[in-house]
Design an enzyme around this catalytic site. Sequence first.
Site, short mmCIF file in Angstrom:
data_model
loop_
_atom_site.label_atom_id
_atom_site.label_comp_id
_atom_site.label_asym_id
_atom_site.label_seq_id
_atom_site.Cartn_x
_atom_site.Cartn_y
_atom_site.Cartn_z
N HIS A 78 6.01 5.20 5.33
CA HIS A 78 5.05 5.67 4.33
C HIS A 78 3.63 5.34 4.76
O HIS A 78 3.37 4.35 5.45
CB HIS A 78 5.36 5.12 2.94
CG HIS A 78 5.28 3.64 2.78
ND1 HIS A 78 4.11 2.97 2.48
CD2 HIS A 78 6.24 2.68 2.86
CE1 HIS A 78 4.35 1.68 2.37
NE2 HIS A 78 5.64 1.46 2.60
N ASP A 80 0.84 5.05 2.60
CA ASP A 80 -0.03 4.33 1.67
C ASP A 80 0.15 2.82 1.82
O ASP A 80 1.15 2.34 2.37
CB ASP A 80 0.26 4.74 0.23
CG ASP A 80 1.68 4.39 -0.23
OD1 ASP A 80 2.62 4.60 0.56
OD2 ASP A 80 1.85 3.91 -1.37
N ASP A 140 2.61 -2.85 6.31
CA ASP A 140 3.45 -2.17 5.34
C ASP A 140 2.71 -0.92 4.86
O ASP A 140 1.92 -1.00 3.94
CB ASP A 140 3.76 -3.11 4.18
CG ASP A 140 4.67 -2.52 3.13
OD1 ASP A 140 5.27 -1.46 3.39
OD2 ASP A 140 4.76 -3.11 2.04
N GLU A 174 4.49 5.61 -1.63
CA GLU A 174 5.70 4.81 -1.76
C GLU A 174 5.46 3.55 -2.57
O GLU A 174 6.31 3.12 -3.35
CB GLU A 174 6.22 4.45 -0.36
CG GLU A 174 7.60 3.78 -0.34
CD GLU A 174 7.56 2.25 -0.36
OE1 GLU A 174 8.64 1.63 -0.36
OE2 GLU A 174 6.45 1.66 -0.38
N GLU A 175 4.28 2.95 -2.40
CA GLU A 175 4.00 1.67 -3.05
C GLU A 175 3.89 1.77 -4.57
O GLU A 175 3.97 0.76 -5.26
CB GLU A 175 2.71 1.06 -2.48
CG GLU A 175 2.79 0.70 -1.00
CD GLU A 175 3.69 -0.49 -0.71
OE1 GLU A 175 4.32 -1.01 -1.66
OE2 GLU A 175 3.77 -0.89 0.46
N HIS A 379 1.57 -7.07 1.27
CA HIS A 379 0.86 -6.87 0.00
C HIS A 379 -0.24 -7.90 -0.25
O HIS A 379 -0.75 -7.96 -1.38
CB HIS A 379 1.80 -6.85 -1.20
CG HIS A 379 2.74 -5.68 -1.23
ND1 HIS A 379 3.38 -5.27 -2.38
CD2 HIS A 379 3.14 -4.83 -0.26
CE1 HIS A 379 4.15 -4.22 -2.10
NE2 HIS A 379 4.01 -3.94 -0.81
#
Length: 406
Positions: A78, A80, A140, A174-175, A379
């Site tokens: 992903h 984002d 990520d 996705e997040e 994150h």
Amino acid sequence: MNKVLDRFLHYVAFDTQSNSDNSTCPSTEGQLKLAENIKNEMEQLGLDNVTLDDNGYLMGTLASNVDHDVAPIGFIAHMDTAPDESGQDVKPQIVKNYQGGDIQLGTSGEKLSPAQYPDMDNLIGHDFVTTDGTTLLGADNKAGIAEILTAMEVLINNPEIKHGDIKIGFTPDEEIGRGANLFDVDKFGAEWAYTIDGGYVGELEYENFNASSAKVICHGVSVHPGTAKDKLVNSMNIAARFQLSMPSEETPECTDGYEGFYHLTSIKSGIARTELNYIIRDFDKDNIHLRKAFMQSKVDQLNSELAKGRVSIEITDSYFNMKEMVEPYPHIIDIAKQAMTDCGVEPHICPIRGGTDGARLSFMGLPCPNVFTGGYNFHGIHEFITVQGMNKAVEVIVKIAENTAK
């Protein structure tokens, strides 16, 4: 193999933080900008059928180089980054040949410390890519994108490595739980796929949380404080009572493994109205229903105790445990395990204490376990990845393609 690092450093310069308050797809313009850049790169690599739709879903194919039937497989990542921390103006720093101890993160005053992150002790001699302490890094999942495309370049440049059709998919949002919403499984054309969205080297996952969200709304009454006697009802006080009624030992910081939790993620507060936003997680389908019922019972109990004001709750299901959709196809896991072993990596099958696009896609007919990227502490400002971990992910992707063709 420095190409995987070069790609990664290029991608993290794009601000692609998703935004759940925006209903468009993708939810932020930066994701489209990155997608257009990657589309050009895929075309330059020579991938076939490269398409980017208006919603930011990017797909392409590396055509088979064998003359027998091979199941078409996919690799997905992903674009984002998480809303939890800023993804704007990311300034990665590279620490070569880590020899232990703390790593200072730029001039921010923040540091990476093995006292807090003991995994660092297992990475002596590795080259770290960290943040400068002011943003997240974006491993990520931009590391996954870099690893997938570098693996495709390896296969293109080494035609002696045999493989079937390989489908590439990069998704937006996705997040914020929308990555699979508009994913066209039929167009993608893979029999199964792997998300390259995991953590440390060796991670292989096909179980994830059942996930729900809860919005608890506390209703008060706003009155000028000078005339508030017996009239004003402060919704923030009601909200505090509700949060204190939740089990403090069933939170992310107190749970591990297969343990579920309740997690207060944000508060929008005011005198007349306070909104508490929770995520609810559990691996067991029955338990997730019990957790939702427990939150409803706490709302009902508080309402029965309040002389003034009231509480309401809205619960929404987000995604489900992919285990039941992947287990009927054990060869998918076996191929990935063997690829890791062939690359000198010990497979570590573990549950995802979160979710991936693969969870939703598995229920849409595309079984989709999750494979490591080599990253840690996603994150947040302490996020990091190692160059060796990224290179190992590239090797495993190549080997999965090769073993599938065998």
